[in-house]
Design an enzyme around this catalytic site. Structure first.
Site, PDB file in Angstrom:
ATOM      1  N   CYS A  69      23.498 -27.248  29.783  1.00 34.56           N
ATOM      2  CA  CYS A  69      22.474 -26.386  30.006  1.00 34.56           C
ATOM      3  C   CYS A  69      21.892 -25.892  28.831  1.00 34.56           C
ATOM      4  O   CYS A  69      22.627 -25.370  28.065  1.00 34.56           O
ATOM      5  CB  CYS A  69      22.984 -25.354  30.907  1.00 34.56           C
ATOM      6  SG  CYS A  69      21.740 -23.733  31.261  1.00 34.56           S
ATOM      7  N   CYS A  72      22.098 -22.045  28.578  1.00 38.31           N
ATOM      8  CA  CYS A  72      23.441 -21.494  28.549  1.00 38.31           C
ATOM      9  C   CYS A  72      23.777 -21.689  26.800  1.00 38.31           C
ATOM     10  O   CYS A  72      24.298 -20.556  26.472  1.00 38.31           O
ATOM     11  CB  CYS A  72      24.201 -22.775  29.052  1.00 38.31           C
ATOM     12  SG  CYS A  72      24.364 -22.594  30.928  1.00 38.31           S
TER      13      CYS A  72
END
Length: 417
Positions: A69, A72
């Site tokens: 991600c 993230c």
């Protein structure tokens, strides 16, 4: 039944009685002995130590992430920066992270359906965090969530520090005869949206800066939108409630994803002005006039949105081929809006008089109701292409199963023949 046979039947029960207490003691001992690091680092948790970590600290802030991600990865350094500050608070907050892609059971248990998902565990009770992810604002937001419902400010200096925060603030200046419990009630109710405080000491300079000239007074400061308002009472019933609820929004609301969420909790209709561009000079002057109208009509929310800023949102309210801008409507925040006959489009000139005529027409009922075309708030921001692709996919699936049904029935007919 002979005695040897009875003994053989008792052996499994005796073994279970001996092993079970040992297992229970071992399991409980592991959780009790677990020590989550409190050194200001971001702690990595897994399925083996997660529940013990939640039980070990009062406040645990968890980042459920996935290795692939991109959001993230950008969040990680912000958490690294915030973690030591949060760990050093008088009410410490431990920051942790879980690879929810690897530990899917944990993600499923706590309803993780996207990455990153941030949650604050308050004495074991999880609440999803949707605020800013920048380290500084993240720290301030979390400090608010673990602070008392109402802060007590002992000095003018403490007030200045509080007022510098980029959040909504309700500053209560206390005098005799005012019921403190009223403010405490709203502090608990709106804890996630505003700071509430009681000031026991303040100077004349402070009174001048924040534009109140007597006490008791409730001063609302929204530093994000550079707005403030003062309420002198009565401090009871619907008067206090209405002032606080209305002050949660800016006086004129720029329509975006964040403010749409805020509008859901407000039961007033929205006087929505559709502009070409929120930031051109003409629109800036018009927004100032809208502020004056909003101050005189507290039973309505006054919002504005630019086609240039959010074209998809404006499409249901504005036909670019036939409708001129600026344009005003009254929206119910759902699927209907009202057009005031003869007063919807604002011409160049005296905008104040035109807005007054619009409001007079609306209150007199000279309106025509229209639909946004069946779109809801969740669909207004979705690209029509994705909706079309979804419908095509559903159609293909239906056709596939329909064909399967025909194939299943064909051998049956042949066998019957």
């Amino acid at each position: 039944m002979d005695k040897p046979q009875q003994l053989r039947r008792l052996i499994p029960l005796i073994a279970l009685a001996l092993v079970l207490p040992a297992c229970l003691t071992s399991g409980g001992g592991d959780q009790a002995s677990f020590q989550i690091p409190r050194d200001g680092s971001v702690v990595e948790l897994d399925e083996g130590n997660f529940e013990a970590s939640v039980a070990a600290v009062d406040y645990l802030f968890v980042d459920f992430h996935a290795p692939w991600c991109g959001h993230c990865k950008r969040l990680a350094p912000q958490l690294d920066e915030a973690a030591p500050v949060l760990a050093g608070l008088s009410t410490p907050i431990v920051v942790a992270k879980v690879n929810a892609e690897k530990y899917k059971k944990l993600g499923s248990k706590y309803g993780v359906d996207g990455f990153p998902t941030l949650m604050l565990f308050d004495h074991g009770v999880p609440t999803e965090y949707t605020g800013s992810r920048k380290a500084g604002l993240l720290i301030e937001s979390l400090k608010k969530l673990v602070a008392p419902h109402v802060s007590v400010l002992e000095s003018t200096q403490q007030s200045k520090v509080l007022f510098s925060k980029p959040v909504q603030i309700f500053h209560y200046l206390l005098d005799l005869g005012v019921d403190e419990s009223s403010i405490a009630e709203y502090g608990a109710r709106y804890k996630k949206k505003a700071w509430f405080s009681i000031a026991k000491d303040f100077s004349e300079d402070m009174m001048a800066v924040y534009d109140f000239d007597k006490i008791p007074a409730l001063v609302s400061l929204n530093t994000k939108y550079n707005e403030q308002s003062v309420f002198y009472g009565p401090f009871e019933g619907t008067f206090l409630h209405d002032f606080i609820q209305q002050s949660l929004l800016p006086i004129t609301v720029p329509i975006n994803a964040e403010t749409l969420k805020m509008l859901k909790d407000d039961d007033r209709k929205v006087v929505l002005t559709v502009l070409e561009d929120e930031f051109d000079e003409t629109s800036t002057q018009l927004i100032k006039v809208l502020r004056s109208a909003a101050n005189a009509n507290h039973d309505l929310v006054f919002g504005y949105v630019g086609v240039k800023q959010w074209e998809e949102f404006t499409e249901p309210f504005h036909d670019s081929k036939t409708s001129q801008l600026p344009k005003m409507i009254v929206w119910d925040k759902d699927e209907e809006y009202e057009v005031v006959e003869g007063s919807g489009n604002l011409q160049e000139g005296d905008h104040g008089s035109q807005i007054s005529r619009f409001l007079e027409g609306y209150r007199a009922g000279r309106t025509a109701k229209k639909s946004v075309g069946g779109r809801t708030l969740t669909l207004l921001g979705v690209n029509a292409l994705y909706i079309l692709l979804f419908l095509v996919a559903v159609l293909i699936v239906l056709m596939f199963f329909s064909g399967q049904g025909e194939e299943d029935r064909q051998p049956t007919r042949a066998h019957q023949e």
